[in-house]
Motif scaffolding. Structure first.
Motif, PDB file in Angstrom:
ATOM      1  N   GLU A 134       0.825  -1.227  -0.281  1.00 57.24           N
ATOM      2  CA  GLU A 134       0.112   0.235   0.112  1.00 57.24           C
ATOM      3  C   GLU A 134       1.003   1.115  -0.042  1.00 57.24           C
ATOM      4  OE1 GLU A 134      -3.498  -0.231   0.073  1.00 57.24           O
ATOM      5  OE2 GLU A 134      -3.587   1.983   0.022  1.00 57.24           O
ATOM      6  N   MET A 135       0.765   1.819  -1.033  1.00 54.49           N
ATOM      7  CA  MET A 135       1.597   3.020  -1.002  1.00 54.49           C
ATOM      8  C   MET A 135       0.713   4.677  -1.025  1.00 54.49           C
ATOM      9  SD  MET A 135       4.090   1.844  -4.109  1.00 54.49           S
ATOM     10  CE  MET A 135       2.956   1.812  -5.252  1.00 54.49           C
ATOM     11  N   ASN A 136       1.020   5.313  -0.193  1.00 54.09           N
ATOM     12  CA  ASN A 136       0.293   6.430   0.111  1.00 54.09           C
ATOM     13  C   ASN A 136       1.203   7.727  -0.224  1.00 54.09           C
ATOM     14  OD1 ASN A 136      -2.426   5.169   0.719  1.00 54.09           O
ATOM     15  ND2 ASN A 136      -1.306   4.641   2.736  1.00 54.09           N
ATOM     16  N   ASN A 137       0.566   8.966  -0.249  1.00 53.12           N
ATOM     17  CA  ASN A 137       1.449  10.144  -0.425  1.00 53.12           C
ATOM     18  C   ASN A 137       2.614   9.946  -1.239  1.00 53.12           C
ATOM     19  OD1 ASN A 137       2.102  12.829   0.020  1.00 53.12           O
ATOM     20  ND2 ASN A 137       3.219  12.215   2.071  1.00 53.12           N
ATOM     21  N   LEU A 138       2.304   9.519  -2.437  1.00 45.58           N
ATOM     22  CA  LEU A 138       3.225   9.007  -3.612  1.00 45.58           C
ATOM     23  C   LEU A 138       3.907  10.322  -3.732  1.00 45.58           C
ATOM     24  CD1 LEU A 138       1.547   6.390  -5.354  1.00 45.58           C
ATOM     25  CD2 LEU A 138       3.758   6.186  -4.361  1.00 45.58           C
ATOM     26  N   ARG A 139       5.074  10.289  -4.254  1.00 51.17           N
ATOM     27  CA  ARG A 139       6.037  11.458  -4.588  1.00 51.17           C
ATOM     28  C   ARG A 139       6.600  11.170  -6.014  1.00 51.17           C
ATOM     29  NH1 ARG A 139       9.626  11.293   1.012  1.00 51.17           N
ATOM     30  NH2 ARG A 139       7.619  11.954   2.461  1.00 51.17           N
ATOM     31  N   PRO A 140       7.088  12.233  -6.753  1.00 47.96           N
ATOM     32  CA  PRO A 140       7.591  11.770  -8.043  1.00 47.96           C
ATOM     33  C   PRO A 140       8.799  10.877  -7.879  1.00 47.96           C
ATOM     34  CG  PRO A 140       6.849  14.244  -7.739  1.00 47.96           C
ATOM     35  CD  PRO A 140       6.599  13.429  -6.585  1.00 47.96           C
ATOM     36  N   GLU A 141       9.465  11.021  -6.951  1.00 44.92           N
ATOM     37  CA  GLU A 141      10.770  10.319  -6.817  1.00 44.92           C
ATOM     38  C   GLU A 141      10.430   8.771  -6.382  1.00 44.92           C
ATOM     39  OE1 GLU A 141       9.918  13.051  -4.973  1.00 44.92           O
ATOM     40  OE2 GLU A 141      10.792  13.011  -3.036  1.00 44.92           O
TER      41      GLU A 141
END
Length: 115
Positions: A81-88
């Motif tokens: 589960e991936m939240n608050n994803l960033r471009p990096e």
């Protein structure tokens, strides 16, 4: 033979969420440490998150507090589960069973985060 099949990647805006899934077959899933690795363009593959057979977890500092790894042994499935994803966080994400040195790998799923 062992197969790891990932799904759930895609394109998302920064701040968004995705859930990756990896279904394993051909191995005694409950006995294996499972992990998600990722490889960004021009960079080495790195560990993102790991879950051991007993349920203990380990995260890269860069994803702590934003990513959660879990497993459902009855379904031979590991999730990320991936939240608050960033471009990096943009990378190909690979499922791994049994460690990076001698384990098994999936084919990878692309995650792209736009700003």
């Amino acid at each position: 033979q062992v197969q790891l099949v990932e799904s759930g990647g895609g394109l998302v805006q920064a701040g968004g969420s995705l859930r990756l899934a990896c279904v394993a077959s051909g191995l005694r899933f409950s006995s294996y440490a499972m992990a998600w690795y990722r490889q960004a363009p021009g960079k080495q593959r790195e560990l993102a998150a790991q879950i051991f057979s007993g349920g203990n977890t380990n995260y890269a500092d860069s994803v702590k507090g934003r990513f959660t790894i879990s497993r459902v042994n009855a379904e031979n499935t590991v999730y990320l589960e991936m939240n608050n994803l960033r471009p990096e966080d943009t990378a190909v994400y690979y499922c791994n069973a049994g460690g990076s040195a001698r384990g098994y790998w999936g084919q990878g799923t692309q995650v792209t985060v736009t700003s």
